[in-house]
Design a protein around this motif. Structure first.
Motif, mmCIF file in Angstrom:
data_model
loop_
_atom_site.group_PDB
_atom_site.id
_atom_site.type_symbol
_atom_site.label_atom_id
_atom_site.label_comp_id
_atom_site.label_asym_id
_atom_site.label_seq_id
_atom_site.Cartn_x
_atom_site.Cartn_y
_atom_site.Cartn_z
ATOM 1 N N ALA A 26 0.833 -1.209 0.000
ATOM 2 C CA ALA A 26 0.000 0.000 0.000
ATOM 3 C C ALA A 26 0.862 1.252 0.000
ATOM 4 N N GLY A 27 0.489 2.190 -0.869
ATOM 5 C CA GLY A 27 1.206 3.459 -0.950
ATOM 6 C C GLY A 27 2.452 3.423 -1.799
ATOM 7 N N LYS A 28 2.774 2.256 -2.370
ATOM 8 C CA LYS A 28 3.963 2.135 -3.214
ATOM 9 C C LYS A 28 3.531 1.949 -4.672
ATOM 10 N N MET A 29 3.951 2.878 -5.526
ATOM 11 C CA MET A 29 3.573 2.814 -6.926
ATOM 12 C C MET A 29 4.105 1.539 -7.567
ATOM 13 N N GLN A 30 3.220 0.827 -8.277
ATOM 14 C CA GLN A 30 3.579 -0.436 -8.900
ATOM 15 C C GLN A 30 3.421 -0.340 -10.416
ATOM 16 N N THR A 31 4.376 -0.902 -11.139
ATOM 17 C CA THR A 31 4.285 -0.962 -12.595
ATOM 18 C C THR A 31 3.329 -2.075 -13.002
ATOM 19 N N ILE A 32 2.424 -1.784 -13.928
ATOM 20 C CA ILE A 32 1.500 -2.792 -14.450
ATOM 21 C C ILE A 32 2.170 -3.475 -15.635
ATOM 22 N N THR A 33 2.356 -4.775 -15.541
ATOM 23 C CA THR A 33 2.972 -5.535 -16.626
ATOM 24 C C THR A 33 1.884 -6.275 -17.397
ATOM 25 N N PRO A 34 1.656 -5.907 -18.655
ATOM 26 C CA PRO A 34 0.623 -6.591 -19.441
ATOM 27 C C PRO A 34 0.918 -8.084 -19.561
ATOM 28 N N LEU A 35 -0.125 -8.882 -19.589
ATOM 29 C CA LEU A 35 0.022 -10.316 -19.758
ATOM 30 C C LEU A 35 0.356 -10.606 -21.220
ATOM 31 N N PRO A 36 1.305 -11.494 -21.489
ATOM 32 C CA PRO A 36 1.716 -11.756 -22.876
ATOM 33 C C PRO A 36 0.553 -12.131 -23.791
ATOM 34 N N GLY A 37 -0.396 -12.920 -23.254
ATOM 35 C CA GLY A 37 -1.520 -13.344 -24.077
ATOM 36 C C GLY A 37 -2.530 -12.256 -24.346
ATOM 37 N N GLY A 38 -2.419 -11.139 -23.633
ATOM 38 C CA GLY A 38 -3.375 -10.057 -23.822
ATOM 39 C C GLY A 38 -2.879 -8.932 -24.697
ATOM 40 N N ILE A 39 -1.693 -9.107 -25.290
ATOM 41 C CA ILE A 39 -1.126 -8.071 -26.161
ATOM 42 C C ILE A 39 -2.050 -7.805 -27.347
ATOM 43 N N ASP A 40 -2.140 -6.573 -27.739
ATOM 44 C CA ASP A 40 -2.938 -6.141 -28.890
ATOM 45 C C ASP A 40 -2.273 -6.670 -30.159
ATOM 46 N N ARG A 41 -2.799 -7.791 -30.673
ATOM 47 C CA ARG A 41 -2.135 -8.466 -31.803
ATOM 48 C C ARG A 41 -3.135 -8.794 -32.910
ATOM 49 N N VAL A 42 -2.733 -8.532 -34.150
ATOM 50 C CA VAL A 42 -3.527 -8.912 -35.319
ATOM 51 C C VAL A 42 -2.600 -9.612 -36.304
ATOM 52 N N VAL A 43 -2.968 -10.833 -36.681
ATOM 53 C CA VAL A 43 -2.218 -11.603 -37.669
ATOM 54 C C VAL A 43 -3.135 -11.817 -38.871
ATOM 55 N N THR A 44 -2.718 -11.327 -40.030
ATOM 56 C CA THR A 44 -3.567 -11.330 -41.226
ATOM 57 C C THR A 44 -2.935 -12.147 -42.339
ATOM 58 N N TYR A 45 -3.762 -12.981 -42.966
ATOM 59 C CA TYR A 45 -3.347 -13.757 -44.137
ATOM 60 C C TYR A 45 -4.199 -13.310 -45.321
ATOM 61 N N GLN A 46 -3.554 -12.697 -46.283
ATOM 62 C CA GLN A 46 -4.246 -12.177 -47.462
ATOM 63 C C GLN A 46 -3.734 -12.918 -48.691
ATOM 64 N N THR A 47 -4.641 -13.522 -49.439
ATOM 65 C CA THR A 47 -4.261 -14.311 -50.614
ATOM 66 C C THR A 47 -5.011 -13.801 -51.837
ATOM 67 N N ILE A 48 -4.264 -13.494 -52.892
ATOM 68 C CA ILE A 48 -4.853 -13.075 -54.167
ATOM 69 C C ILE A 48 -4.532 -14.158 -55.188
ATOM 70 N N THR A 49 -5.562 -14.808 -55.701
ATOM 71 C CA THR A 49 -5.394 -15.913 -56.644
ATOM 72 C C THR A 49 -5.971 -15.524 -57.998
ATOM 73 N N PHE A 50 -5.151 -15.585 -59.031
ATOM 74 C CA PHE A 50 -5.598 -15.254 -60.378
ATOM 75 C C PHE A 50 -6.160 -16.501 -61.058
ATOM 76 N N ARG A 51 -7.353 -16.339 -61.632
ATOM 77 C CA ARG A 51 -7.994 -17.382 -62.425
ATOM 78 C C ARG A 51 -7.929 -16.980 -63.896
ATOM 79 N N ASP A 52 -8.600 -17.731 -64.752
ATOM 80 C CA ASP A 52 -8.531 -17.449 -66.195
ATOM 81 C C ASP A 52 -9.046 -16.057 -66.535
ATOM 82 N N ASP A 53 -10.157 -15.652 -65.922
ATOM 83 C CA ASP A 53 -10.773 -14.384 -66.315
ATOM 84 C C ASP A 53 -11.069 -13.471 -65.130
ATOM 85 N N HIS A 54 -10.515 -13.761 -63.964
ATOM 86 C CA HIS A 54 -10.764 -12.922 -62.797
ATOM 87 C C HIS A 54 -9.720 -13.235 -61.726
ATOM 88 N N ALA A 55 -9.792 -12.496 -60.655
ATOM 89 C CA ALA A 55 -8.927 -12.748 -59.507
ATOM 90 C C ALA A 55 -9.785 -12.806 -58.248
#
Length: 219
Positions: A26-55
């Motif tokens: 009590a009364g002692k300032m403490q650093t808040i350490t974020p939990l590794p699993g709670g990190i703001d993370r976005v992993v994106t997989y974007q695939t562009i596939t060309f066909r005969d007449d479109h993509a």
């Protein structure tokens, strides 16, 4: 509440420090350490596939930690049609003539605090002949830009990045009507963030590009 995840996966508010009012610390300032699993993370997989007449373009993005909380809030409080229109307009700015090949949707694994957004689009043959698209087909990884201060603006104080954010984007092009020469890898590291970019190309109009961006904040 729009927060998900059990202990170890939940996001921690970006307060930086806390002052206990009871207990041995009590009364002692403490650093808040974020939990590794709670990190703001976005992993994106974007695939562009060309066909005969479109993509075809498929975008699957996995949001975890604070990013999942934020996406869950948006899909709970905003009309899905408005969100889908925003996603479509975002990609249309790079690919004129792009159309939905199905409605974007999310799946929510709340215990894991993981939201997965799936989008599918179509670029028809007429759109592919658009001069803006035909001669300058964009392969862009826009990650981390919103975290950084605008260029050309004078500052007189440090720029606060806040808690760690991580963005990973893997963009694959399959069966394109042209050959590719993969750009050289790029690595940037400074006290604020790290950014790594790499690419690989193979015969048959195939190329894979990868961006990995992570802020170097308190944690």
């Amino acid at each position: 509440s729009f927060e998900g995840g059990s202990y170890g996966l939940a996001s921690v508010p970006d307060y930086g420090h806390a002052l206990p009012v009871t207990g041995p610390e009590a009364g002692k300032m403490q650093t808040i350490t974020p939990l590794p699993g709670g990190i703001d993370r976005v992993v994106t997989y974007q695939t562009i596939t060309f066909r005969d007449d479109h993509a075809e373009m498929e975008v699957i993005s996995h949001h975890t930690g604070a990013a999942a909380d934020r996406l869950r809030r948006r899909w709970s409080t905003e009309p899905p049609a408005t969100l889908r229109r925003g996603y479509l307009d975002y990609y249309r700015s790079d690919f004129p003539g792009l159309a939905e090949a199905g409605q974007a949707f999310v799946t929510d694994s709340r215990d894991d605090n993981r939201m997965t957004l799936t989008e599918r689009y179509l670029i028809d043959g007429k759109a592919l002949q658009n001069p803006d698209l035909l001669h300058d087909f964009p392969l862009v990884g826009e990650i981390g830009r919103s975290d950084l201060p605008p260029l050309g603006v004078a500052r007189s104080a440090p720029y606060l990045l806040g808690s760690t954010r991580e963005r990973i984007l893997q963009l694959r092009v399959v069966n394109a009507p042209i050959g590719f020469e993969a750009p050289a890898a790029v690595s940037i590291s400074n006290p604020g963030f790290r950014l790594y970019y790499s690419a690989e190309a193979s015969d048959g109009g195939n190329m894979s590009l990868r961006w990995h961006y992570r802020t170097l904040a308190r944690n």
